[in-house]
Design an enzyme around this catalytic site. Structure first.
Site, PDB file in Angstrom:
ATOM      1  CB  CYS A 142      -0.934   0.001   1.199  1.00 24.28           C
ATOM      2  SG  CYS A 142      -1.829  -1.550   1.346  1.00 24.28           S
ATOM      3  CG  HIS A 194      -2.285   3.859   5.193  1.00 23.75           C
ATOM      4  ND1 HIS A 194      -2.328   3.885   3.817  1.00 23.75           N
ATOM      5  CD2 HIS A 194      -2.285   2.536   5.538  1.00 23.75           C
ATOM      6  CE1 HIS A 194      -2.337   2.644   3.346  1.00 23.75           C
ATOM      7  NE2 HIS A 194      -2.327   1.805   4.370  1.00 23.75           N
ATOM      8  CD  GLU A 197      -2.398   6.688   9.540  1.00 23.40           C
ATOM      9  OE1 GLU A 197      -3.312   5.893   9.274  1.00 23.40           O
ATOM     10  OE2 GLU A 197      -1.961   7.537   8.752  1.00 23.40           O
ATOM     11  CE  LYS A 233      -5.723   3.581   2.112  1.00 21.29           C
ATOM     12  NZ  LYS A 233      -4.837   4.758   2.375  1.00 21.29           N
ATOM     13  CG  HIS A 260      -6.596   0.323   1.112  1.00 23.22           C
ATOM     14  ND1 HIS A 260      -5.592   0.762   0.271  1.00 23.22           N
ATOM     15  CD2 HIS A 260      -5.963  -0.130   2.223  1.00 23.22           C
ATOM     16  CE1 HIS A 260      -4.421   0.569   0.849  1.00 23.22           C
ATOM     17  NE2 HIS A 260      -4.618   0.042   2.047  1.00 23.22           N
ATOM     18  CG  PHE A 312      -0.151  -6.451   3.730  1.00 22.34           C
ATOM     19  CD1 PHE A 312      -0.855  -5.769   4.705  1.00 22.34           C
ATOM     20  CD2 PHE A 312      -0.798  -7.484   3.062  1.00 22.34           C
ATOM     21  CE1 PHE A 312      -2.161  -6.108   5.023  1.00 22.34           C
ATOM     22  CE2 PHE A 312      -2.108  -7.837   3.368  1.00 22.34           C
ATOM     23  CZ  PHE A 312      -2.788  -7.145   4.342  1.00 22.34           C
TER      24      PHE A 312
END
Lengths: 425, 89
Positions: free
Chosen positions: A176, A317, A328, A349, A354, A413
């Site tokens: 991502c 994010h 986060e 998002k 996403h 990831f």
């Protein structure tokens, strides 16, 4: 779009300029293919209104994941030849379309010097079809061109071929964080004089059954029913239950000040700094203390020659997963210190889902337009804040604010962390 | 079963409409890619065109050229393609 034109004095009115004698890196073109629309303005209209562009997915068989951000009405033949459309897959087509739009938006005539593209899975959706063909029909009846539709670098290669980009053409796959990293790579190419004009982009096409099923098995996706599509992506909300997948592509034209001046280009913002790190911790989970993510933010600001307190807007994010949003929040607190309680935060998002490897550039378009309009877009669906997520995420309603510096941060990831700092045009 | 040569020509011009528009003469002797003899006609297909042609012919005739000993590198002329398809029927 209206933005500042570069003047002969080079005064683009940016609040802060890049450090030292390095080339300034200006954004002079934007191209978008998103679930909120095919133009930057349509994307911005959805983001600034906090109007989710998430809908029910039409799948060949039921999955726990029922909603996503679909790019509707996309016809590749509006952007490429019939031959190109026939031979390419969706992720190639989406990136191609966004790149052609960005080039036109920038008014570029000459070939860009380099291209950096982020994608998480490339043609992963094609890979599933390819293997199905093998199992069902045998190797000799597989799609002869199938491999060329799935290799991750084939989208960038297609754009390079069309625009005659003969310098570095690199595909970055950091989950991502992919296209956030692509912006950083492109910024460095312009800053270091590798090229005067660079395209940076991101693309993802992962709304197919095998991809979604795989993410469902990781329990990473929201299981909200189709009739609750608009409410499914709810970063930092107490009732969030996972990512909402989306497809899309976006491309920015990054250009040295010298080149932009020479062309009389319109400037939509400046890339001030960037940084990447890795948690080196876990295949999917972030470090709970947010320490490495925080370090990324600090490094990006340092690269921009700024203290973190200079940041007016954080584009989070904000995946809408329980672990990520909490980590986060911890990262923001670590990086910004007391300023974390005052800085405006938004989670795009919540509106566009996403888009995995594309999210960095797509969401950066929102950042650039937020800076332009001096407006903090809201985080949609933040009805009941999670007590562990206790910062100002601009819940539900946006607001005007004097935004001159903003940061776009994305985490992927594999512990991939990436951040880019933008300044005003 | 349709005659092979007209189908090969039809598929070549579908893949490369410019050849139809330029009224290029396509015969068994036409070189697919380039011709060492400048007097010999060459269609100037590229490798992607050739692969797409094989896919189309496999579907049209229900054959599997990939399962034969035919290699694209062995196909130099339109006649070579016609013979490969005919051999697989």
């Amino acid at each position: 779009m209206t933005s500042a034109a570069v003047t002969s004095t080079g005064a683009t009115s940016a609040a802060v300029t890049s450090a030292g004698a390095r080339n300034r890196v200006l954004v002079t073109g934007i191209g978008v293919e998103s679930c909120a629309g095919p133009t930057p303005e349509e994307l911005w209209a959805a983001l600034s209104a906090g109007r989710p562009a998430i809908s029910a997915l039409e799948l060949e068989q039921p999955l726990p994941c029922q909603v996503g951000g679909v790019v509707t009405g996309f016809d590749p033949r509006e952007h490429m030849s019939a031959q190109q459309a026939r031979r390419t897959s969706r992720f190639q087509q989406l990136l191609f379309a966004a790149a052609m739009k960005a080039r036109a938006h920038a008014g570029l005539r000459a070939a860009p010097g380099a291209l950096y593209v982020g994608t998480g899975g490339g043609g992963l959706d094609e890979a599933a079809r390819f293997v199905t063909g093998l199992r069902r029909n045998g190797w000799s009846r597989m799609d002869r061109l199938g491999l060329l539709r799935l290799l991750p670098n084939q989208a960038a290669g297609l754009v390079a071929q069309e625009l005659d980009i003969q310098g570095p053409v690199l595909t970055i796959s950091t989950a991502c964080a992919s296209s956030t990293d692509a912006i950083g790579a492109g910024m460095r190419a312009v800053r270091d004089g590798i090229a005067d004009v660079v395209l940076v982009g991101g693309v993802e096409s992962w709304l197919d059954l095998p991809c979604l099923a795989s993410f469902c098995l990781l329990d990473a996706l929201s299981r909200r029913p189709a009739e609750q599509a608009a409410a499914a992506s709810r970063p930092f909300d107490r009732d969030r239950d996972g990512m909402v997948p989306a497809e899309g592509a976006a491309v920015l034209v990054l250009e040295s000040e010298r080149s932009a001046l020479r062309r009389g280009a319109t400037v939509h913002g400046e890339v001030l700094g960037a940084a990447s790190t890795c948690d080196a911790h876990h295949p999917v989970a972030p470090r709970a203390d947010g320490a490495t993510a925080a370090r990324t933010i600090e490094l990006a600001c340092a690269d921009a020659g700024l203290d973190t307190a200079a940041v007016d807007l954080v584009s989070a994010h904000g995946t809408s997963t329980p672990l990520n949003d909490r980590a986060e929040t911890a990262a923001i607190k670590r990086a910004f210190g007391p300023h974390a309680r005052h800085v405006a935060i938004t989670a795009p998002k919540s509106v566009i889902g996403h888009a995995c490897g594309a999210c960095g550039v797509l969401e950066s378009v929102g950042v650039l337009l937020a800076i332009r309009d001096k407006y903090v877009p809201p985080t949609a669906n933040l009805d009941n804040p999670d007590p562990d997520c206790d910062l100002d995420y601009t819940p539900l309603v946006g607001r005007p604010a004097p935004i001159n510096v903003a940061i776009k941060q994305n985490f992927g990831f594999g512990g991939q962390n990436s951040a880019v700092v933008f300044g005003a045009a | 079963m349709p005659e092979v040569l007209p189908v090969v020509i039809k598929e070549i011009t579908r893949i490369r409409p410019d050849l139809r528009e330029s009224h290029a003469s396509i015969t068994r002797e036409s070189a697919l890619f380039y011709a060492t003899d400048p007097d010999r006609p060459a269609l100037e297909l590229d490798s992607m065109d050739a692969l797409e042609l094989l896919v189309a012919l496999e579907q049209e005739f229900g054959i599997e050229l990939a399962a034969t000993s035919t290699r694209t590198s062995d196909l130099h002329t339109v006649g070579d393609v016609v013979d490969a398809v005919s051999g697989a029927l």
